[in-house]
Design an enzyme around this catalytic site. Structure first.
Site, short mmCIF file in Angstrom:
data_model
loop_
_atom_site.label_atom_id
_atom_site.label_comp_id
_atom_site.label_asym_id
_atom_site.label_seq_id
_atom_site.Cartn_x
_atom_site.Cartn_y
_atom_site.Cartn_z
N PRO A 275 -1.54 3.43 -3.11
CA PRO A 275 -1.08 4.83 -3.15
C PRO A 275 0.21 5.01 -2.37
O PRO A 275 0.62 4.13 -1.60
CB PRO A 275 -2.23 5.60 -2.52
CG PRO A 275 -2.97 4.60 -1.71
CD PRO A 275 -2.81 3.29 -2.39
N PRO A 276 0.90 6.14 -2.55
CA PRO A 276 2.15 6.38 -1.84
C PRO A 276 1.94 6.41 -0.33
O PRO A 276 0.93 6.90 0.18
CB PRO A 276 2.61 7.75 -2.35
CG PRO A 276 1.88 7.95 -3.64
CD PRO A 276 0.58 7.23 -3.50
N GLY A 277 2.92 5.86 0.39
CA GLY A 277 2.92 5.97 1.83
C GLY A 277 2.15 4.91 2.59
O GLY A 277 2.05 4.99 3.81
N VAL A 278 1.62 3.89 1.90
CA VAL A 278 0.84 2.87 2.62
C VAL A 278 1.73 1.73 3.10
O VAL A 278 1.24 0.79 3.74
CB VAL A 278 -0.31 2.32 1.74
CG1 VAL A 278 -1.29 3.40 1.41
CG2 VAL A 278 0.24 1.67 0.47
N GLY A 279 3.02 1.75 2.77
CA GLY A 279 3.94 0.76 3.32
C GLY A 279 4.30 -0.38 2.38
O GLY A 279 4.65 -1.47 2.84
N LYS A 280 4.26 -0.14 1.08
CA LYS A 280 4.57 -1.22 0.12
C LYS A 280 6.03 -1.66 0.25
O LYS A 280 6.33 -2.86 0.33
CB LYS A 280 4.29 -0.75 -1.32
CG LYS A 280 2.84 -0.37 -1.56
CD LYS A 280 2.59 0.00 -3.00
CE LYS A 280 3.35 1.25 -3.42
NZ LYS A 280 2.94 2.45 -2.69
N THR A 281 6.95 -0.70 0.25
CA THR A 281 8.37 -1.04 0.34
C THR A 281 8.71 -1.66 1.68
O THR A 281 9.45 -2.64 1.75
CB THR A 281 9.22 0.23 0.10
OG1 THR A 281 8.89 0.80 -1.16
CG2 THR A 281 10.70 -0.12 0.13
N SER B 277 -16.71 7.73 -12.60
CA SER B 277 -17.56 7.41 -11.45
C SER B 277 -18.43 8.58 -11.01
O SER B 277 -19.35 8.40 -10.20
CB SER B 277 -16.70 6.93 -10.28
OG SER B 277 -15.84 7.96 -9.83
N LYS C 86 -13.41 5.92 -0.92
CA LYS C 86 -14.60 6.75 -1.08
C LYS C 86 -15.51 6.67 0.15
O LYS C 86 -16.06 7.68 0.62
CB LYS C 86 -15.36 6.33 -2.33
CG LYS C 86 -14.63 6.69 -3.62
CD LYS C 86 -15.39 6.22 -4.85
CE LYS C 86 -14.65 6.61 -6.14
NZ LYS C 86 -15.35 6.15 -7.34
#
Length: 799
Positions: A363-369, A686, A729
């Protein structure tokens, strides 16, 4: 001997001083300016001036002879009268002479430093009425008029003179004098004494000259018509260049070519590149420096020379140092770090990058870049980043062909030029958001870039030579792997970056974000303490995200408010950020926890959901009403979730007898399924077990436990299928204080990858069948053979 010259009787002696002429033949009746400088000629002129001003002008057989002998002179010449003598500043004499009559020299001898000729004057034929001569004269006159029209070097006034001449021999001599011919041809005319023969010779010469002049005129016209815009620009640019040279601003084309050749020789280029550059430089040297094509060639050569063809940086091979850098830059993310160390081990042993492309999904903001940038720093490589989000044009990857105006290489090659390295860490960001339209499919162009079997011969449309991309460590990022094109996904190794847990966010905020923000806002000299309760307050009640971007923004907002007070002059020595301070600076809580009922409730079940912002608790409410077999669903639900609810109802109807329900119970009922919050879109399979449990609870009247949450996909055959987003979850359930969770048995294998801190305090129930879920979630067994008969029938008391 006496002659009649223009109605004037002139006596000519039979011995006259000789003036040899280098490059001119003089005709009677014509006035000529002569330049005399040779000593023998000046002596002859002086002799003529002393006597009767007459001299014999005769042409040399060769103009190259400076001191001609008698045998070097023709025998036929012209007796001329000196009209004027003028001495020039350089010592030569300018003499104006008038041709009187033809004469033939029988003897030429040297006397007193000049030549003296014994001559006999050739009298012209008397004009007689001869139709052939008249026809010849008219023909020659017309031909001469055409000759003058075509040859612009002869003034038109000559035609007026020709028209006034009545005598045939004078007409022939005048025309012969004006024809631009070699000395040999003019001498031949001069030696033709018969007027009829002379006209015929003139006619042949004029016809030939007219034909040649017409061809010249045709060629000239063709050349003028074929002059293109570039040729006209060439002349203008030449003038501009001359002006710039005068101003000292001229460009030196040769120096530019030498500079390019010097650059070519200063480095070791691949043979194919060197050959291509040499060809283009040769082409450039032949072009005008201001032409449009020269600019295209010059730019192309500069691109080829500026690329890092064989410039490979050395990798850092100290594993401890690499791990230290990765741990120092990012908290957690153990799986990506482990994979990087594996990759480094392969590089160290094999000496070359070859293997699947790493794709960081999360997800956005987890530090991929930032992970990609950290990998480059840990390996001591250059870093290049290219965002693929919204790209529709294939030329962004492969470049444009040189035939297009403003053509450039693709962004892959451009990035390599900027990094000045042939083996950087290359991050392809947002690979799941590539577009596609009439301009091409960038995803297909990326196949060659990311395929280890093909990228060693990558072909950019602009370069026209192959480039080796196999040394580059490609890393891609995406928010969802499902939207990555299948052929592209097949070439990647997917590494999932789950959302951060609360304790991980708190550690990141304390160890990374807060110190960085203190420097950014200029408060590094103010002692500010960030307590854990303040961090958790922001994480739980002011943010809803898987990453830490919003957390960083809110911490920055708090520090900026403090910075305002400091800037206004308020002295702050020490400041503590606690929960109360957070509420004061950030205002009321932005997010409140979902209101989960504290007691077992009929028609109410607690589910778990995954969103791009992380996990969330999903309560499901179901109420029955009298009606005609309608299933109503509200809460901004997607198609997959609606299908899950339909499957749940079908399962209950199929097993109605086992649940103590009339098999036609739904014919007189409407069921309303609602999932708060209504404005938030929800979808996915789910929630199937949650909807089924709440639906059966409202039909049987058995309450559902609210201290237990559940997730799983149902089937019509009683099976429970696995789900995704397990990490998020479980985190959502733990945040809400829920200790027991029902999970599909097929997700048991995923538990080993979850951090121990997340599992601590949780009781997990793994189920294979729907019946297992119902036994755990309901306060009593819904099956008639396991429970007492219901106290109230279905729908009793409903209006």
């Amino acid at each position: 001997m006496k002659i009649n010259h223009n109605s004037e009787v002139i006596e000519i002696k039979n011995q006259l001083p000789v003036v040899p002429l280098r490059d001119v033949v003089v005709f009677p009746y014509m006035i000529y300016p002569l330049l005399i400088g040779r000593k023998v000629t000046i002596n002859a002129l002086q002799e003529a001036m002393v006597k009767d001003r007459h001299m014999f002008l005769i042409a040399q057989r060769s103009a190259l002879i400076d001191e001609p002998q008698p045998e070097d002179l023709y025998r036929v010449g012209v007796v001329a009268r000196i009209l004027q003598v003028m001495k020039m500043p350089n010592g030569t004499l300018k003499v104006l002479v008038e041709g009187l009559a033809r004469a033939k020299a029988s003897q030429v001898a040297k006397k007193n430093n000049f030549y003296l000729a014994k001559i006999s004057v050739v009298k012209p034929e008397e004009d007689r009425k001869d139709n052939e001569i008249e026809a010849l004269s008219r023909s020659v006159s017309e031909l001469f008029a055409e000759y003058i029209r075509l040859n612009r070097r002869i003034p038109d006034e000559v035609l007026v003179t020709i028209a006034s001449i009545e005598k045939y021999h004078q007409l022939a001599d005048t025309i012969a004098a004006h024809i631009l011919q070699k000395i040999e041809i003019k001498q031949k005319i001069l030696e033709t004494f018969n007027i009829k023969t002379c006209f015929k010779v003139l006619s042949r010469i004029l016809k030939k000259e007219i034909e040649i002049l017409k061809i010249e005129q045709k060629i000239d016209g063709t050349v003028r018509e074929s002059m293109s815009k570039n040729q006209r620009e060439f002349y203008l640019q030449q003038q501009l260049k001359a002006i710039k040279d005068e101003l000292g601003q001229g460009d030196d084309q040769a120096a530019e070519v030498d500079d390019l050749l010097e650059k070519l020789g200063s480095r070791d280029y691949p043979l194919e590149v060197r050959t291509k550059v040499q060809e283009e430089i040769k082409k450039l040297a032949r072009m005008h420096p201001f032409s449009a094509e020269s600019g295209v060639v010059r730019t192309y050569v500069e691109w080829l020379l500026s690329l890092p063809w064989d410039n490979i940086t050395k990798d850092r091979t100290d594993f401890k140092e690499v791990r230290s850098i990765l741990d120092g830059d990012h908290f957690g993310l153990e799986k990506p770090k482990k994979r990087i160390l594996e990759h480094l081990a392969v590089i160290k042993l094999a000496g070359k990058v070859k293997g699947p492309i790493l794709c960081l999904v999360g997800p956005p903001g987890v530090g991929k870049t930032s992970v990609g940038r950290s990998i480059a720093r840990s390996l001591d490589r250059k870093f290049a980043r290219m965002s693929l989000g919204g790209i529709h044009d294939e030329a962004e990857i492969r470049g444009h062909r040189r035939t297009y105006i403003g053509a450039m290489p693709g962004r892959i090659i451009q990035s390599l030029k900027k990094t000045e390295s042939s083996n950087p860490v290359f991050l392809l960001d947002e690979v799941d958001k590539i577009g596609k339209d009439f301009r091409g499919d960038p995803a297909s162009a990326l196949l060659e870039v990311l395929d280890p079997e093909q990228n060693n011969t990558f072909s950019d449309n602009y370069l026209e030579v192959e480039y080796d991309l196999s040394n580059i460590l490609f890393i891609t990022t995406a928010n969802s792997a499902t939207t990555i094109p299948a052929p592209l996904r097949d070439r990647m190794e997917i590494i999932n970056l789950p959302g951060y847990l609360d304790f991980e966010k708190a550690a990141i905020a304390q160890g990374f974000l807060f110190p960085k923000l203190l420097d950014a806002v200029g408060l590094e000299n103010v002692k500010i303490e960030l307590r854990d309760d303040a961090v958790y307050e922001i994480i739980r009640y002011y943010t809803r995200e898987a990453g830490v971007r919003e957390l960083e923004r809110l911490l920055g907002s708090m520090l900026r408010k403090v910075a305002i007070e400091v800037a206004e002059g308020k002295k702050i020595r020490r400041l503590v950020f606690n929960r109360a301070q957070v509420n004061k600076l950030l205002g009321a809580r932005k997010y409140v926890e979902t209101n989960i009922k504290t007691r077992p409730t009929v028609g109410y079940a607690v589910g778990l959901a995954w969103t791009e912002m992380g996990g969330d608790v999903l309560p499901v409410e179901v109420v029955p009403m009298r009606g005609k077999a309608n299933l109503t669903m509200t809460g901004s639900l997607g198609d997959v979730l609606r299908e899950s609810a339909t499957a749940a109802l079908s399962y209950i109807r199929n097993h109605a007898e086992r649940f103590g329900l009339d098999e036609n119970f739904f014919e007189k009922l409407d069921l309303h399924v609602h999932i708060p919050e209504g404005a938030v879109p929800k979808d996915g399979p789910s929630a199937g077990v949650t909807v089924l449990t709440a639906m059966l609870s409202t039909l049987t009247g058995i309450p559902v436990r609210t201290d237990l949450a559940m997730t799983g996909e149902i089937t019509l055959t009683d099976d429970i299928l696995p789900i995704g987003g397990l990490n998020e979850k479980l985190l959502a359930a733990k945040r809400m204080g829920i200790k027991e969770i029902i999970l599909p048995e097929k997700n048991r294998k995923d538990i080993v990858e979850l951090p121990p801190e997340l599992l601590k305090g949780l009781k997990l129930h793994f189920v294979r069948k729907t019946s297992d879920v119902l036994k755990l979630a309901l306060t009593a067994s819904p099956y008639v053979n396991h429970r007492v008969k219901l106290n109230h029938p279905v729908g009793e008391g409903l209006s």
